[in-house]
Design a protein around this motif. Structure first.
Motif, PDB file in Angstrom:
ATOM      1  N   UNK A 111      38.591  32.730  39.479  1.00  0.00           N
ATOM      2  CA  UNK A 111      37.373  32.491  38.717  1.00  0.00           C
ATOM      3  C   UNK A 111      36.217  33.230  39.364  1.00  0.00           C
ATOM      4  N   UNK A 112      35.578  34.097  38.602  1.00  0.00           N
ATOM      5  CA  UNK A 112      34.418  34.830  39.088  1.00  0.00           C
ATOM      6  C   UNK A 112      33.186  34.404  38.298  1.00  0.00           C
ATOM      7  N   UNK A 188      27.584  34.969  32.801  1.00  0.00           N
ATOM      8  CA  UNK A 188      28.738  34.164  32.451  1.00  0.00           C
ATOM      9  C   UNK A 188      29.790  34.154  33.537  1.00  0.00           C
ATOM     10  N   UNK A 189      31.007  33.738  33.161  1.00  0.00           N
ATOM     11  CA  UNK A 189      32.099  33.695  34.116  1.00  0.00           C
ATOM     12  C   UNK A 189      33.331  34.373  33.528  1.00  0.00           C
ATOM     13  N   UNK A 206      43.052  36.486  30.363  1.00  0.00           N
ATOM     14  CA  UNK A 206      41.708  36.596  30.912  1.00  0.00           C
ATOM     15  C   UNK A 206      40.726  36.040  29.885  1.00  0.00           C
ATOM     16  N   UNK A 207      39.850  35.161  30.342  1.00  0.00           N
ATOM     17  CA  UNK A 207      38.809  34.608  29.469  1.00  0.00           C
ATOM     18  C   UNK A 207      37.452  34.967  30.051  1.00  0.00           C
ATOM     19  N   UNK A 208      36.578  35.489  29.231  1.00  0.00           N
ATOM     20  CA  UNK A 208      35.195  35.728  29.631  1.00  0.00           C
ATOM     21  C   UNK A 208      34.302  34.914  28.716  1.00  0.00           C
ATOM     22  N   UNK A 233      32.136  26.976  36.978  1.00  0.00           N
ATOM     23  CA  UNK A 233      31.837  27.524  35.655  1.00  0.00           C
ATOM     24  C   UNK A 233      30.345  27.520  35.337  1.00  0.00           C
ATOM     25  N   UNK A 234      29.537  27.005  36.265  1.00  0.00           N
ATOM     26  CA  UNK A 234      28.097  26.953  36.038  1.00  0.00           C
ATOM     27  C   UNK A 234      27.389  26.962  37.368  1.00  0.00           C
TER      28      UNK A 234
END
Length: 243
Positions: A111-112, A188-189, A206-208, A233-234
């Motif tokens: 997670x980035x 975002x992430x 992959x989810x952006x 995520x935040x």
């Protein structure tokens, strides 16, 4: 069930030998099988066909039959389970089960969360990005990125571990995220999800996104991982957003 099998495999990996009594970790495998109602009560009708197969060809139901057979036969043939353990067959059986189950489950996520697009608001030493890795083995890694006079620089990656059960619960929750990729408008992430394919972890999705805290996962993850001030995520470099 899967947690009890992981624990048993870990025990067998270190060269476990049966003494006067079986280790409770061994016995817990069958206990969990029965609690989940997966033991084969009609194993005597099925065991001959199971024994004629290679362990590497068994499906999940056949493995339940085999495990039931081994533990039930112990009641009539003392130390039968011991012979199965010390031959290495029991470990093979459990590893076959894990290979079947884990090929369908997440083995790792990366997670980035990047706030670099707002770097001009950050002062020197402000934290502007994080890369977080969680693996099914319980290994966790965190790389932080801070603003310097020369630009954004990574700090030394932190490593730690959590229980396999905790890791499994996090990965299971993330695998159930009902999110599709969307164009990230601002800070975002990116989430990369890996599964076991051919014995190796392969990127499968992959989810952006720019949504914060999907399904309330932030606090759940922060409460489990041994790192402070996780963006997850935040969050941002502002303390009230990243606590």
């Amino acid at each position: 069930m899967i947690d009890s099998i992981h624990a048993c495999v870990d025990l067998l990996h270190v060269g476990y030998h049966v003494k006067d009594e079986y280790d409770p970790i061994i016995l817990n495998v069958y206990h969990c099988l029965k609690v989940e109602g997966k033991n084969d009560e009609k194993y005597m009708l099925h065991i001959d066909s199971v024994l004629n197969k290679s362990i590497h060809d068994l499906d999940e139901t056949e493995i339940y039959t085999y495990i039931t057979y081994v533990f039930e036969k112990e009641n009539f043939v003392p130390y039968f389970l011991k012979s199965v353990i010390e031959s290495g067959l029991f470990k093979e059986l459990l590893l076959r089960y894990l290979s079947l189950k884990e090929s369908d489950s997440l083995q790792c996520i990366k997670l980035n969360r990047s706030l670099i697009s707002k770097w001009h608001y950050a002062s020197v030493s402000e934290e502007v990005a994080q890369n977080l890795t969680i693996s099914a083995s319980g290994r966790v890694y965190l790389t932080r990125y801070i603003m310097t006079k020369e630009g954004v620089k990574p700090l030394k990656t932190q490593q730690s571990s959590i229980s396999k059960e905790a890791a499994y619960n996090i990965l299971e929750a993330i695998s159930n995220l009902d999110l599709e990729s969307k164009e990230v408008e601002d800070n975002g992430w990116q989430l990369k999800m890996y599964k076991s394919v051919g014995g190796k972890n392969r990127l499968v999705k992959t989810i952006e996104h720019d949504a914060k805290n999907p399904n309330g996962l932030n606090e759940r993850i922060r409460s489990i991982l041994p790192f402070e001030h996780l963006f997850v995520f935040g969050g941002s470099y502002y303390s009230w957003e990243k606590m």
